[in-house]
Design an enzyme around this catalytic site. Structure first.
Site, short mmCIF file in Angstrom:
data_model
loop_
_atom_site.label_atom_id
_atom_site.label_comp_id
_atom_site.label_asym_id
_atom_site.label_seq_id
_atom_site.Cartn_x
_atom_site.Cartn_y
_atom_site.Cartn_z
N ARG A 237 -13.52 -17.86 -51.77
CA ARG A 237 -13.59 -16.64 -50.97
C ARG A 237 -12.38 -15.78 -51.34
O ARG A 237 -11.27 -16.31 -51.51
CB ARG A 237 -13.56 -16.95 -49.47
CG ARG A 237 -14.89 -17.47 -48.92
CD ARG A 237 -15.98 -16.39 -48.92
NE ARG A 237 -17.23 -16.84 -48.36
CZ ARG A 237 -18.27 -17.28 -49.07
NH1 ARG A 237 -18.20 -17.35 -50.40
NH2 ARG A 237 -19.39 -17.65 -48.47
N GLU A 266 -14.54 -7.36 -50.39
CA GLU A 266 -15.80 -7.10 -51.10
C GLU A 266 -16.63 -6.05 -50.39
O GLU A 266 -16.67 -6.06 -49.15
CB GLU A 266 -16.61 -8.40 -51.18
CG GLU A 266 -16.13 -9.30 -52.26
CD GLU A 266 -16.93 -10.59 -52.36
OE1 GLU A 266 -18.14 -10.59 -52.04
OE2 GLU A 266 -16.33 -11.59 -52.78
N HIS A 284 -19.33 -11.71 -57.44
CA HIS A 284 -19.77 -12.77 -56.52
C HIS A 284 -21.14 -13.33 -56.95
O HIS A 284 -22.08 -13.38 -56.15
CB HIS A 284 -19.81 -12.26 -55.07
CG HIS A 284 -19.65 -13.35 -54.05
ND1 HIS A 284 -19.04 -13.18 -52.84
CD2 HIS A 284 -20.05 -14.66 -54.07
CE1 HIS A 284 -19.05 -14.30 -52.16
NE2 HIS A 284 -19.67 -15.23 -52.89
C1 DGY Z 1 -21.95 -19.06 -50.74
O1 DGY Z 1 -23.07 -19.56 -50.68
O2 DGY Z 1 -21.14 -19.18 -49.83
C2 DGY Z 1 -21.58 -18.33 -52.00
O3 DGY Z 1 -20.43 -17.60 -51.86
C3 DGY Z 1 -22.70 -17.45 -52.49
O4 DGY Z 1 -23.72 -18.23 -52.92
#
Ligand code: DGY
Length: 327
Positions: A237, A266, A284
């Site tokens: 993240r 983001e 992402h």
């Molecule tokens: C998630 O699933 O948390 C990812 O960041 C995106 O697939």
């Protein structure tokens, strides 16, 4: 039952949902809902199939009203959902663990190679017609085979990234609260403190969830512990890294490079990062393979269907809500 999907997901998930709930509704546009649209569209729902880009806090849950029983997040991460608020209201929250582990780990490796071997930068050079012949000093990068890989967070995805280092004969260090005995026995991996990992690793791959304790844990000070020749990779993240501090470190040669799939705000990316050639940036997309996204969609739909049928959903996150949940 009133069900809403906040943005189109792969057909595999929609088809499954349609079998139980032929009249579910969905955002007709392939974009994130505005806050006002989200609050409007959740009204009166029984089940919500959401994305990591939907902020689901107490206000959104209250806007949905007393019938909302389940939020099925189409992601393994669930930092977009206020779990405490959901649990307090008896709303079940689910995620999609496991099915995106390999795709995300593969992407971390793709980023690692891309930044160490300067793939985007050298490709742009070539496409711009600047390649006039082989040169002994052209696009020198970092060695990978035999180097030290540091995994921060040796859960599912970190574990998978570490296992894939086998072919590159890397020494593996990891930092985590718990011992990962498989990594220790299979790779001779060593659990070390975060500081030791930062000091010793040539490549550092981050795999921690976003929590108050992990926000900005990569910052000006921790970046200064890294080798000047080291690379930082993040597929977890964005807010776990202080992007301003990272941009500074990359600009000043504090570290050699970084490769990021996730960002602090983001979809915005820190403007200083966009100017630098020693950082590789992807939007992402670490879990973006056809099979993985089909599985995530199917899993999210299955979680929602189970919860609305009164069954414990297979991927319940706020387990403490079970038993106290709305029916
Ligand atoms: C998630 O699933 O948390 C990812 O960041 C995106 O697939």
């Amino acid at each position: 039952m009133r069900i809403y999907v906040t943005r189109r997901i792969p057909d595999a998930g929609l088809d499954l949902l349609r079998q139980s709930y032929p009249n579910f509704s969905m955002n007709p546009e392939d974009r994130v809902l505005t806050r006002a649209e989200l609050l409007e569209n959740v009204r009166g729902l029984d089940g919500l199939l959401s994305l990591l880009t939907d902020k689901l806090d107490g206000e959104a849950m209250d806007a949905a009203g007393p019938n909302l029983k389940v939020i099925a997040n189409h992601a393994v991460g669930f930092d977009n959902v206020d779990l405490r608020a959901a649990t307090a209201r008896g709303i079940l929250v689910t995620n999609t663990p496991g099915v995106l582990t390999d795709a995300t780990a593969d992407h971390a490796w793709a980023l690692l190679f891309a930044v160490a071997r300067r793939i985007p930068e050298s490709e742009n050079f070539l496409r711009a017609g600047k390649f006039t012949g082989w040169g002994p000093l052209m696009f020198l990068g970092g060695d990978i085979t035999g180097r030290t890989l540091g995994i921060i967070g040796a859960g599912r995805i970190g574990h998978s990234v570490a296992l894939k280092s086998k072919g590159f004969l890397m020494r593996v260090l990891y930092s985590d609260e718990v011992v990962n005995s498989t990594l220790e026995s299979e790779l001779d991996a060593r659990k070390v403190s975060l500081d030791e990992l930062l000091r010793e690793s040539d490549f550092i791959s981050v795999h921690v969830p976003l929590l108050p304790s992990t926000r900005h844990f990569i910052n000006r000070d921790t970046l200064r512990l890294m080798k000047r020749t080291a690379y930082l990779i993040n597929t977890s993240r964005g807010p776990v890294i202080d992007e301003g501090a990272l941009a500074e470190a990359l600009r000043d040669g504090v570290i050699a490079g970084a490769a990021l799939d996730v960002f602090e705000n983001e979809p915005a990316v820190h403007p200083e990062l966009l100017k630098l050639s020693n950082v590789v940036l992807t939007p992402h997309t670490a879990s973006a393979t056809f099979d993985t996204r089909n599985k995530m969609a199917t899993m999210a739909a299955a979680n929602l269907i189970a919860a609305l049928a009164g069954q414990r959903p297979p991927n319940l996150v706020n387990v403490e809500a079970w038993g106290k949940h709305r029916t």
